[in-house]
Scaffold this active site. Structure first.
Site, PDB file in Angstrom:
ATOM      1  N   VAL A  44       1.010  -0.971   0.131  1.00 30.83           N
ATOM      2  CA  VAL A  44       0.158  -0.412   0.107  1.00 30.83           C
ATOM      3  C   VAL A  44       1.165   1.109   0.064  1.00 30.83           C
ATOM      4  O   VAL A  44       0.480   2.176  -0.428  1.00 30.83           O
ATOM      5  CB  VAL A  44      -0.941  -0.056   1.435  1.00 30.83           C
ATOM      6  CG1 VAL A  44      -1.711   0.933   1.247  1.00 30.83           C
ATOM      7  CG2 VAL A  44      -2.164  -1.148   1.195  1.00 30.83           C
ATOM      8  N   CYS A  45       2.017   1.052   0.809  1.00 32.26           N
ATOM      9  CA  CYS A  45       2.697   2.266   0.823  1.00 32.26           C
ATOM     10  C   CYS A  45       3.432   2.853  -0.410  1.00 32.26           C
ATOM     11  O   CYS A  45       3.433   4.041  -1.376  1.00 32.26           O
ATOM     12  CB  CYS A  45       4.029   2.366   1.540  1.00 32.26           C
ATOM     13  SG  CYS A  45       3.335   1.571   3.749  1.00 32.26           S
ATOM     14  N   THR A  46       3.655   1.674  -1.236  1.00 32.17           N
ATOM     15  CA  THR A  46       4.357   1.302  -2.348  1.00 32.17           C
ATOM     16  C   THR A  46       3.774   1.753  -3.521  1.00 32.17           C
ATOM     17  O   THR A  46       3.642   3.298  -4.291  1.00 32.17           O
ATOM     18  CB  THR A  46       4.331   0.286  -3.710  1.00 32.17           C
ATOM     19  OG1 THR A  46       5.311  -0.183  -2.121  1.00 32.17           O
ATOM     20  CG2 THR A  46       5.185   0.192  -4.590  1.00 32.17           C
ATOM     21  N   LEU A  49       2.958   6.118  -1.864  1.00 27.25           N
ATOM     22  CA  LEU A  49       4.397   6.932  -2.901  1.00 27.25           C
ATOM     23  C   LEU A  49       4.458   7.540  -4.522  1.00 27.25           C
ATOM     24  O   LEU A  49       4.992   8.106  -4.597  1.00 27.25           O
ATOM     25  CB  LEU A  49       5.948   6.589  -2.385  1.00 27.25           C
ATOM     26  CG  LEU A  49       5.897   6.543  -0.466  1.00 27.25           C
ATOM     27  CD1 LEU A  49       7.359   5.941   0.020  1.00 27.25           C
ATOM     28  CD2 LEU A  49       5.785   7.220  -0.037  1.00 27.25           C
TER      29      LEU A  49
END
Ligand code: BEZ
Length: 211
Positions: A44-46, A49
């Site tokens: 999800v962080c990928t 960002l």
């Protein structure tokens, strides 16, 4: 004590993916978005960002500088950025803070122990040029944030900083706004020459004044 809207956003020095920074110097006279991520190399962080990077032009248009944070190392961030760029077809060039000792996460209350003792939740702060906290969002690790909403809030904050208006539910840039309650109805024509509609004495709408 945790931060609240209107508080001064605390300054800090940090190692980041683009080198050492002083937060206030990095922001200069710009608005800021500081947002935390639970960990590097997570799905999800990928996407978050990548999306932030894709919106670079939108942040620049609004004079906003963006900084991400996770509790992994700068070396880890640099490797992860390559993956983000490859998989999200983008070019992450904003700093990702390496907060291995969790100093900044603690300063901004980004670790919520009942969610995780060690990882930050998805916190997001919008900071005005006078370094005040204007908005705080907190999402769980399992839910990626909506960056169109972040831009929408920035539009509202920048508008309401300059005009005596507020923005209604689901407002988008260009739509009618609410006249602030501090403005007497008899003073509206002089203050808002585009006109107004009184729906109730406490609900007066006017076209967005800076459009
Ligand atoms: C993610 O970014 O996908 C993620 C990170 C930490 C926990 C759960 C999901």
């Amino acid at each position: 004590m945790s931060l609240r809207i209107g508080d001064v956003a605390p300054n800090f020095k940090a190692e980041t993916s683009i080198g050492d920074i002083d937060f206030y110097e990095f922001l200069g006279d710009s608005w800021g978005v500081l947002f935390s991520h639970p960990a590097d190399y997570t799905p999800v962080c990928t996407t978050e960002l990548g999306r932030t990077s894709a919106l670079k032009g939108e942040f620049e248009k609004r004079n906003v500088k963006v900084l991400a944070l996770s509790v992994d190392s700068a070396e880890s961030h640099k490797g992860w950025i390559k993956d983000i760029n490859e998989t999200q077809n983008t070019n992450v060039d904003f700093p990702i803070i390496a907060d291995e000792d969790k100093k900044i996460a603690d300063l901004y209350d980004m670790i919520h122990p009942n969610a995780s003792e060690t990882l930050t939740v998805r916190s997001l702060f919008i900071i005005s040029p006078d370094k005040k906290v204007k908005l705080m969002l907190t999402y769980p690790a399992s839910t990626g944030r909506n960056f169109n909403e972040v831009l929408r809030v920035i539009d509202s904050l920048q508008l309401t900083a300059n005009y005596s208006v507020a923005t209604p539910a689901d407002w988008k840039d260009g739509e009618d706004v609410v006249v602030a309650n501090s403005i007497k109805t008899e003073d509206i024509p002089a203050r808002f020459p585009k006109g107004y509609k009184e729906i109730k004495p406490y609900l007066r709408m006017t076209p967005q004044p800076n459009k």
